[in-house]
Design an enzyme around this catalytic site. Structure first.
Site, PDB file in Angstrom:
ATOM      1  N   ASP A  26       0.721  -1.182   0.069  1.00  0.00           N
ATOM      2  CA  ASP A  26      -0.204  -0.007   0.012  1.00  0.00           C
ATOM      3  C   ASP A  26       1.059   1.274  -0.095  1.00  0.00           C
ATOM      4  O   ASP A  26       2.142   1.200   0.428  1.00  0.00           O
ATOM      5  CB  ASP A  26      -0.844   0.068   1.248  1.00  0.00           C
ATOM      6  CG  ASP A  26      -2.347   0.606   0.969  1.00  0.00           C
ATOM      7  OD1 ASP A  26      -2.237   1.588  -0.030  1.00  0.00           O
ATOM      8  OD2 ASP A  26      -3.190   0.314   1.673  1.00  0.00           O
ATOM      9  N   ASP A  39     -10.872   2.302  -3.300  1.00  0.00           N
ATOM     10  CA  ASP A  39     -11.346   1.553  -1.859  1.00  0.00           C
ATOM     11  C   ASP A  39     -12.857   1.719  -1.823  1.00  0.00           C
ATOM     12  O   ASP A  39     -13.451   1.323  -0.961  1.00  0.00           O
ATOM     13  CB  ASP A  39     -10.860   2.958  -0.756  1.00  0.00           C
ATOM     14  CG  ASP A  39      -9.312   2.542  -0.317  1.00  0.00           C
ATOM     15  OD1 ASP A  39      -9.049   1.607  -0.784  1.00  0.00           O
ATOM     16  OD2 ASP A  39      -8.756   3.441   0.236  1.00  0.00           O
TER      17      ASP A  39
END
Length: 717
Positions: free
Chosen positions: A461, A530
């Site tokens: 990430d 997301d």
């Protein structure tokens, strides 16, 4: 690296060919040499059958690149300040070389400044079957002192047409891939990023350009391109009215954004630009996408042809609040569900500063002994007991000020010492231009995998971009920061891939902040957004499909959205299916439906992963959407159909399939049924010819908002 023909002192003019051909099966980019010994673009378009045909072209030829400080006064593709402060560059043809190995034609064209030992090599790879060209540039010099690179575009393509319609995608966190198509205005138009990290957060380094009139899926000329770079990028389009005969001359300059990046290049050091990957379709946007998908699966994505793991993520079940007992329960749920991997997300590390929220612990990659007193080996063994593999989340490029790493190595952090810290998500960026930091980031992953050899999956990430950045390591070369950071990241990823070739890696960046092929060279898949609301994911995943195969877009079933579980499953199964949901709260019927969808996904994963995509009905101007994925043999296909927020009076056109074999018979079977005795598709289990399905089609059959259906088309005798 030093090419013999480019080493100073051995230069010798080479015999020129009348034309240099870079060609796929359908497209040719051709160069020639003018009377001033300069490289010019002769032709870019549909491939001609013989080389003499190119010699008959009498349309104007234009410089193959424009350099700073020379006429004409246009946007330069290359520019330099020499060691003696001369701010001009002139390049003449020296040599070229072409070789063909299997499907790939590789060409190198060597250029040199006649007044300076300054060399530029243009590199091309033409992928014949995929009809894709990959292009990049290498720059080197042997001047006595460093030179300053001012402009360094990867490519310089020119088109001569009347009008151009540009399609590109933009957005922000949880709102990625909003499409815009517009007539390209005269002048200079840029698509660019200055974010440093998670560079595709606002715009994608990808575009489609329709020639003369807007193209649709199956008709029209389209140039589609994408830049393989994880840092700042710029796609520049300079469009000028040239003449009545030529129309508008368009120059396309994709490459690294030179914003705050006048790059200092020492002598005998090779500077390589990122690759620009492009394709020219003469039959619409759909074929352009299929060309890019085929190239990506074969060459652009790490192990692109291999099937991916299905997984259960713990994030939405626990967030930061978990312990061994809770995770053991989730591992058991992963087994019951039938996934391959259990992914432990953020919050598993930090002792002095435990990672109980996003304000602390980032940078301290040691297991939190309060949450996990027996460490990761305990979870690895628990995963084995439940017949799944363990995966783990890392964000090794970042650091919280509240961390031991921050306290021990403040010099490793990108920040201005005389300014207040500009935090994003309570974190700062580590200085990957520094080899010591590169070693640290490599060791973050290496230590985890050495100590836990059965960990099979990494979620990498990156949750913030650069601001107020200063590198202690670069000292007086701060303008190298944005580029050297990305190169440092690639060095780390290369080492990880060399040592751990079989670990599956998800490329993630706070959602779609790294949707590009630079990182996908090392990654098996990427996280598109997301935002996992399936209604919005239809738009997001459909948008990414213009440049990326569906099978590498991680799509998770979550608690986002108020749609039915079936709708969520059907949307997620159009990408790389995964789950981030509380399995223990599912009813027995919901668990059975999910298990059935997982089995269907595994049975059809090869089609989803490497099948050819046909976009049938776009969601943008409709209240419904449909697309198909078809295997190369045309024996198996999946048809995805979705009703969105329908309204009274909506008109639904038939579904006209594409890409099937007209002479084959196909049996239809609806998948992921909530009730096997009541399919939504009236023609369920019936047989039709491919010709019928493509010409007559299927009447739209979904009734009401937020309905979905996936249909298998199987060739039968």
């Amino acid at each position: 690296m030093c090419y013999v023909s480019l080493c100073f002192g051995t230069l010798q003019a080479q015999k020129k060919d009348p034309v240099i051909i870079i060609s796929t099966e359908n497209t040719t980019l051709a160069y020639t040499i003018n009377t001033k010994n300069q490289l010019t673009q002769l032709y870019f378009g549909q491939a001609l059958k013989t080389i003499p045909d190119y010699l008959l072209i009498n349309s104007p030829s234009f410089p193959a690149l424009i350099t700073q400080g020379t006429a004409p006064v246009r946007e330069p593709s290359l520019g330099v300040v020499h060691a003696d402060n001369n701010p001009s560059l002139e390049l003449q043809y020296f040599n070229h070389h072409t070789e063909v190995k299997g499907n790939i034609q590789s060409t190198e064209i060597q250029l040199k400044d006649p007044q300076y030992p300054f060399f530029v090599s243009l590199h091309f790879k033409a992928y014949r079957n995929e009809n894709v060209i990959e292009q990049w540039i290498e720059i080197k010099h042997q001047e006595k002192k460093p030179v300053l690179l001012k402009y360094y575009s990867t490519a310089f393509l020119q088109l001569q047409e009347q009008n151009y319609y540009l399609t590109h995608f933009f957005g922000d966190w949880a709102n990625e891939m909003r499409m815009q198509e517009s007539l390209l205005p005269e002048g200079i138009y840029n698509i660019e990023s200055k974010l440093g990290t998670r560079a595709t957060n606002f715009d994608l380094p990808s575009f489609m350009l329709s020639i003369n009139t807007p193209a649709n899926e199956e008709d029209g000329k389209v140039l589609a391109g994408t830049l393989a770079w994880s840092g700042n990028f710029k796609l520049a389009f300079e469009n000028i009215r040239y003449s009545e005969d030529v129309g508008h001359l368009l120059q396309i300059l994709p490459g690294i954004n030179n914003y705050a990046s006048d790059y200092t290049l020492p002598p005998d050091t090779l500077f390589t630009t990122p690759s620009f990957i492009y394709t020219y379709s003469y039959t619409g946007k759909g074929q352009a996408s299929r060309n890019l998908h085929q190239w990506a699966v074969n060459y652009g994505i790490y192990k692109g042809k291999e099937n991916k793991s299905t997984l259960l993520n713990n994030w939405e079940s626990t967030y930061f609040n978990f312990d061994e007992q809770k995770l053991s329960g989730l591992l058991n749920e992963a087994q019951n569900l039938g996934v391959n991997v259990f992914l432990l997300d953020d919050g598993w590390f930090g002792n002095k500063y435990p990672r109980n929220n996003d304000n602390a612990g980032l940078g301290d990659w040691e297991v939190d002994r309060k949450k996990l007193p027996n460490g990761l080996p305990f979870l690895v063994n628990e995963a084995k007991k439940n017949n799944v593999k363990l995966g783990i989340w890392v964000e090794p490029e970042m650091v919280n000020p509240k961390s031991e790493l921050y306290e021990k190595h403040p010099e490793w952090i990108l920040k201005l010492s005389n300014r207040s810290e500009d935090l994003r998500r309570s974190q700062l960026v580590l200085d990957l231009t520094n080899p010591k930091v590169q070693e640290h980031v490599f060791k973050v992953v290496d230590n985890i995998l050495q100590e836990n050899t059965d960990i099979a999956y990494i979620k990498w990430d990156c949750n913030r971009y650069m601001t107020n950045s200063f590198s202690n390591y670069l000292k007086n070369n701060q303008n190298n920061l944005f580029i050297d950071y990305t190169l440092g990241l690639y060095k780390v990823l290369q080492r990880i891939r060399q040592k751990y070739p079989d670990v599956e890696l998800m490329w993630c960046s706070g959602g779609g902040g790294r949707a590009e092929y630079g990182g996908l060279k090392y990654s098996n898949e990427f996280w598109p957004s997301d935002n996992t609301d399936p209604l919005q994911r239809i738009f997001i995943q459909y948008g990414y499909s213009y440049f990326f195969p569906m099978g590498i877009q991680c799509a998770h079933v979550t608690n986002w959205g108020k749609q039915s579980l079936k709708f969520k499953l059907d949307v997620a199964m159009s990408g790389k299916l995964g789950f981030d949901i509380r399995v223990n709260e599912m009813s027995s019927q919901e668990l059975k439906l999910s298990q059935n969808a997982l089995n269907n996904y595994k049975n059809f994963q090869e089609v989803i992963n490497i099948g050819e995509m046909y976009r049938l009905i776009a969601p943008y101007n409709n209240h419904y959407a449909a697309w198909m994925l078809i295997d190369q043999s045309k024996n198996k296909a999946l048809l995805y159909t979705y009703n969105l927020q329908t309204q009274l009076g909506d008109h639904f056109t038939p579904i006209y399939c594409r890409g099937l074999d007209p002479d084959k018979k196909y049996q239809l079977r609806e998948l992921n049924l909530e009730d096997e005795d009541h399919p939504q598709l009236p023609q369920n289990k019936k047989i039709f010819s491919g010709d019928f399905l493509m010409k007559v089609g299927l009447q739209w059959f979904l009734k009401g908002s937020l309905k979905s259906s996936i249909i298998e088309l199987k060739a039968v005798n």
